[in-house]
Write a protein that holds these residues in place. Structure first.
Motif, PDB file in Angstrom:
ATOM      1  N   GLY A   1       0.800  -1.216   0.000  1.00  0.00           N
ATOM      2  CA  GLY A   1       0.000   0.000   0.000  1.00  0.00           C
ATOM      3  C   GLY A   1       0.832   1.264   0.000  1.00  0.00           C
ATOM      4  O   GLY A   1       0.392   2.309  -0.472  1.00  0.00           O
ATOM      5  N   LEU A   2       2.035   1.190   0.516  1.00  0.00           N
ATOM      6  CA  LEU A   2       2.946   2.335   0.518  1.00  0.00           C
ATOM      7  C   LEU A   2       3.789   2.403  -0.751  1.00  0.00           C
ATOM      8  O   LEU A   2       4.600   3.319  -0.909  1.00  0.00           O
ATOM      9  N   GLY A   3       3.619   1.409  -1.632  1.00  0.00           N
ATOM     10  CA  GLY A   3       4.403   1.380  -2.858  1.00  0.00           C
ATOM     11  C   GLY A   3       5.829   0.937  -2.648  1.00  0.00           C
ATOM     12  O   GLY A   3       6.719   1.277  -3.433  1.00  0.00           O
ATOM     13  N   ALA A   4       6.067   0.168  -1.585  1.00  0.00           N
ATOM     14  CA  ALA A   4       7.435  -0.242  -1.263  1.00  0.00           C
ATOM     15  C   ALA A   4       7.901  -1.444  -2.069  1.00  0.00           C
ATOM     16  O   ALA A   4       9.083  -1.801  -2.012  1.00  0.00           O
ATOM     17  N   GLY A   5       6.976  -2.083  -2.817  1.00  0.00           N
ATOM     18  CA  GLY A   5       7.356  -3.256  -3.587  1.00  0.00           C
ATOM     19  C   GLY A   5       7.356  -4.508  -2.731  1.00  0.00           C
ATOM     20  O   GLY A   5       6.927  -4.487  -1.572  1.00  0.00           O
ATOM     21  N   PRO A   6       7.846  -5.615  -3.258  1.00  0.00           N
ATOM     22  CA  PRO A   6       7.838  -6.869  -2.510  1.00  0.00           C
ATOM     23  C   PRO A   6       8.783  -6.803  -1.314  1.00  0.00           C
ATOM     24  O   PRO A   6       9.832  -6.163  -1.371  1.00  0.00           O
ATOM     25  N   VAL A   7       8.375  -7.472  -0.242  1.00  0.00           N
ATOM     26  CA  VAL A   7       9.213  -7.500   0.954  1.00  0.00           C
ATOM     27  C   VAL A   7       9.414  -8.941   1.413  1.00  0.00           C
ATOM     28  O   VAL A   7       8.593  -9.823   1.132  1.00  0.00           O
ATOM     29  N   THR A   8      10.520  -9.160   2.107  1.00  0.00           N
ATOM     30  CA  THR A   8      10.787 -10.440   2.768  1.00  0.00           C
ATOM     31  C   THR A   8      10.519 -10.258   4.249  1.00  0.00           C
ATOM     32  O   THR A   8      11.049  -9.339   4.873  1.00  0.00           O
ATOM     33  N   VAL A   9       9.669 -11.115   4.812  1.00  0.00           N
ATOM     34  CA  VAL A   9       9.335 -11.022   6.230  1.00  0.00           C
ATOM     35  C   VAL A   9      10.337 -11.822   7.050  1.00  0.00           C
ATOM     36  O   VAL A   9      10.588 -12.994   6.784  1.00  0.00           O
ATOM     37  N   GLU A  10      10.920 -11.164   8.036  1.00  0.00           N
ATOM     38  CA  GLU A  10      11.879 -11.797   8.949  1.00  0.00           C
ATOM     39  C   GLU A  10      11.248 -11.840  10.334  1.00  0.00           C
ATOM     40  O   GLU A  10      10.872 -10.808  10.889  1.00  0.00           O
ATOM     41  N   HIS A  11      11.121 -13.014  10.908  1.00  0.00           N
ATOM     42  CA  HIS A  11      10.552 -13.146  12.246  1.00  0.00           C
ATOM     43  C   HIS A  11      11.668 -13.013  13.294  1.00  0.00           C
ATOM     44  O   HIS A  11      12.723 -13.655  13.172  1.00  0.00           O
ATOM     45  N   VAL A  12      11.435 -12.171  14.309  1.00  0.00           N
ATOM     46  CA  VAL A  12      12.422 -11.953  15.363  1.00  0.00           C
ATOM     47  C   VAL A  12      11.823 -12.371  16.701  1.00  0.00           C
ATOM     48  O   VAL A  12      10.604 -12.365  16.884  1.00  0.00           O
ATOM     49  N   ALA A  13      12.706 -12.766  17.633  1.00  0.00           N
ATOM     50  CA  ALA A  13      12.257 -13.298  18.920  1.00  0.00           C
ATOM     51  C   ALA A  13      11.759 -12.216  19.862  1.00  0.00           C
ATOM     52  O   ALA A  13      10.894 -12.455  20.704  1.00  0.00           O
ATOM     53  N   GLU A  14      12.309 -11.001  19.772  1.00  0.00           N
ATOM     54  CA  GLU A  14      11.888  -9.930  20.661  1.00  0.00           C
ATOM     55  C   GLU A  14      12.009  -8.589  19.974  1.00  0.00           C
ATOM     56  O   GLU A  14      12.776  -8.427  19.019  1.00  0.00           O
ATOM     57  N   ALA A  15      11.244  -7.642  20.450  1.00  0.00           N
ATOM     58  CA  ALA A  15      11.270  -6.298  19.874  1.00  0.00           C
ATOM     59  C   ALA A  15      12.432  -5.506  20.454  1.00  0.00           C
ATOM     60  O   ALA A  15      12.793  -5.683  21.617  1.00  0.00           O
ATOM     61  N   PRO A  16      13.041  -4.642  19.654  1.00  0.00           N
ATOM     62  CA  PRO A  16      14.113  -3.797  20.194  1.00  0.00           C
ATOM     63  C   PRO A  16      13.553  -2.778  21.162  1.00  0.00           C
ATOM     64  O   PRO A  16      12.353  -2.472  21.166  1.00  0.00           O
ATOM     65  N   ARG A  17      14.412  -2.222  22.013  1.00  0.00           N
ATOM     66  CA  ARG A  17      14.007  -1.209  22.973  1.00  0.00           C
ATOM     67  C   ARG A  17      15.153  -0.221  23.147  1.00  0.00           C
ATOM     68  O   ARG A  17      16.322  -0.565  22.926  1.00  0.00           O
ATOM     69  N   PRO A  18      14.833   1.014  23.497  1.00  0.00           N
ATOM     70  CA  PRO A  18      15.906   1.976  23.738  1.00  0.00           C
ATOM     71  C   PRO A  18      16.710   1.587  24.975  1.00  0.00           C
ATOM     72  O   PRO A  18      16.163   1.015  25.920  1.00  0.00           O
ATOM     73  N   VAL A  19      17.981   1.872  24.965  1.00  0.00           N
ATOM     74  CA  VAL A  19      18.858   1.523  26.086  1.00  0.00           C
ATOM     75  C   VAL A  19      19.647   2.766  26.497  1.00  0.00           C
ATOM     76  O   VAL A  19      20.147   3.492  25.651  1.00  0.00           O
ATOM     77  N   TRP A  20      19.706   3.017  27.806  1.00  0.00           N
ATOM     78  CA  TRP A  20      20.528   4.116  28.307  1.00  0.00           C
ATOM     79  C   TRP A  20      21.199   3.681  29.606  1.00  0.00           C
ATOM     80  O   TRP A  20      20.720   2.805  30.298  1.00  0.00           O
ATOM     81  N   ASP A  21      22.334   4.288  29.873  1.00  0.00           N
ATOM     82  CA  ASP A  21      23.161   3.871  31.003  1.00  0.00           C
ATOM     83  C   ASP A  21      22.875   4.686  32.254  1.00  0.00           C
ATOM     84  O   ASP A  21      22.687   5.904  32.204  1.00  0.00           O
ATOM     85  N   LEU A  22      22.849   3.982  33.381  1.00  0.00           N
ATOM     86  CA  LEU A  22      22.795   4.622  34.697  1.00  0.00           C
ATOM     87  C   LEU A  22      24.226   4.798  35.174  1.00  0.00           C
ATOM     88  O   LEU A  22      24.905   3.829  35.523  1.00  0.00           O
ATOM     89  N   VAL A  23      24.698   6.036  35.173  1.00  0.00           N
ATOM     90  CA  VAL A  23      26.088   6.338  35.503  1.00  0.00           C
ATOM     91  C   VAL A  23      26.125   7.193  36.769  1.00  0.00           C
ATOM     92  O   VAL A  23      25.433   8.220  36.866  1.00  0.00           O
ATOM     93  N   SER A  24      26.906   6.775  37.744  1.00  0.00           N
ATOM     94  CA  SER A  24      27.046   7.528  38.989  1.00  0.00           C
ATOM     95  C   SER A  24      27.518   8.951  38.705  1.00  0.00           C
ATOM     96  O   SER A  24      28.393   9.177  37.863  1.00  0.00           O
ATOM     97  N   GLY A  25      26.938   9.902  39.425  1.00  0.00           N
ATOM     98  CA  GLY A  25      27.310  11.301  39.239  1.00  0.00           C
ATOM     99  C   GLY A  25      26.403  12.054  38.296  1.00  0.00           C
ATOM    100  O   GLY A  25      26.503  13.276  38.188  1.00  0.00           O
TER     101      GLY A  25
END
Length: 294
Positions: A79-103
């Motif tokens: 529907g977006l006109g992107a053409g054919p796609v290959t579907v890849e199944h993944v075990a988990e969704a990504p998430r943002p990661v940030w560090d807890l740094v003292s100070g």
């Protein structure tokens, strides 16, 4: 020529020109090149099916990553006109990661404190800071977003508080930020510094400040009440440094040992002054915690 014939001829002309229409507007009827398809998916990201976790081009193919059911994914891309796609199944969704740094800074509403040390109890993760600070807030934020709720504090008599790390995006580290004074240093354990030894603390207000231990087991009385068994240090204090990590001076090295948490002080970094430190051993024992070390 009848009106119907005119419409049919116009439609044929459109198809001959290689155009078709979708809800996203006119797109090529020919399969889009993968790079073009990637751009079209990027533009239509807000309409993606819930299961779609991302997309990329690999070996000349446009790949859409999906967690769970792929129902509607190829139709969405088409529907977006992107053409054919290959579907890849993944075990988990990504998430943002940030560090807890003292100070680094932590806040709750209008309350601003400093992240002291990262600690654990079993699988639960925590942040230690000053008790008078933690008790003033309920839900805490860090530099990367939501941190977690306050779950305990002791003040006066003591001055330590505990925040549970509820965010799965926040990564607990053994690092201490030295701001403009050098690269981060790593906490390897805890120590009780003798009188005369050099220690440093880190906060977003005053940066990296060092001084000498001039006394231990001091009682200091604030307007809210007295706090016992504090360490006296010549490092200058600044408002907003409450809860800041106090560590052994690394010198030219890269490792330190946790000494305590900034409780309060007198004077300033302009005129000089004294910083009072809550020893780290007490909250670790009281809450049954182990420092995150590297």
């Amino acid at each position: 020529m009848t009106r119907a014939a005119v419409v049919r001829r116009a439609g044929a002309a459109v198809l001959a020109a290689g155009l078709a229409f979708t809800s996203a507007g006119p797109v090529s009827a020919e399969p889009a090149a993968p790079a073009v398809g990637l751009e079209r998916l990027d533009r239509g990201a807000a309409t993606r099916p819930h299961a779609v976790t991302g997309w990329y081009v690999d070996a000349g193919a446009l790949v859409v990553s999906v967690r769970g059911s792929a129902a509607g994914v190829t139709e969405w891309a088409r529907g977006l006109g992107a053409g054919p796609v290959t579907v890849e199944h993944v075990a988990e969704a990504p998430r943002p990661v940030w560090d807890l740094v003292s100070g680094q800074p932590i806040t709750s509403g209008g309350t601003r404190c400093t992240l002291g040390f990262n600690a654990r109890s079993g699988t639960n993760r925590y942040v230690l800071s000053a008790g008078h600070c933690v008790r003033a807030g309920t839900e805490w934020q860090g530099v990367g977003g939501y941190l977690g709720p306050a779950v305990g504090s002791s003040f006066p008599s003591n001055d330590y508080g505990l925040i549970r790390v509820a965010s799965t995006a926040a990564t607990s580290t053994a690092l201490v930020d030295r701001y403009n004074s050098g690269s981060d240093v790593t906490v390897t354990g805890a120590a009780t510094p003798p009188v005369g030894s050099s220690v440093c603390y880190s906060s977003p207000v005053s940066g990296w400040r060092c001084g000498s231990v001039t006394g231990i087991n001091h009682t200091v009385c604030y307007p809210q009440g007295c706090v016992n068994q504090l360490i006296r240090v010549t490092a200058c204090p600044e408002p907003g440094a409450s809860g800041a990590p106090v560590v052994t001076n690394p010198g030219s090295g890269t490792t330190v040992r946790a000494v305590g948490l900034v409780s309060g002080g007198s004077g300033s970094c302009t005129s000089g002054g004294t910083t009072w430190v809550q020893p780290i051993a007490e909250p670790l024992s009281a809450y049954g915690l182990t420092l995150v070390t590297g």
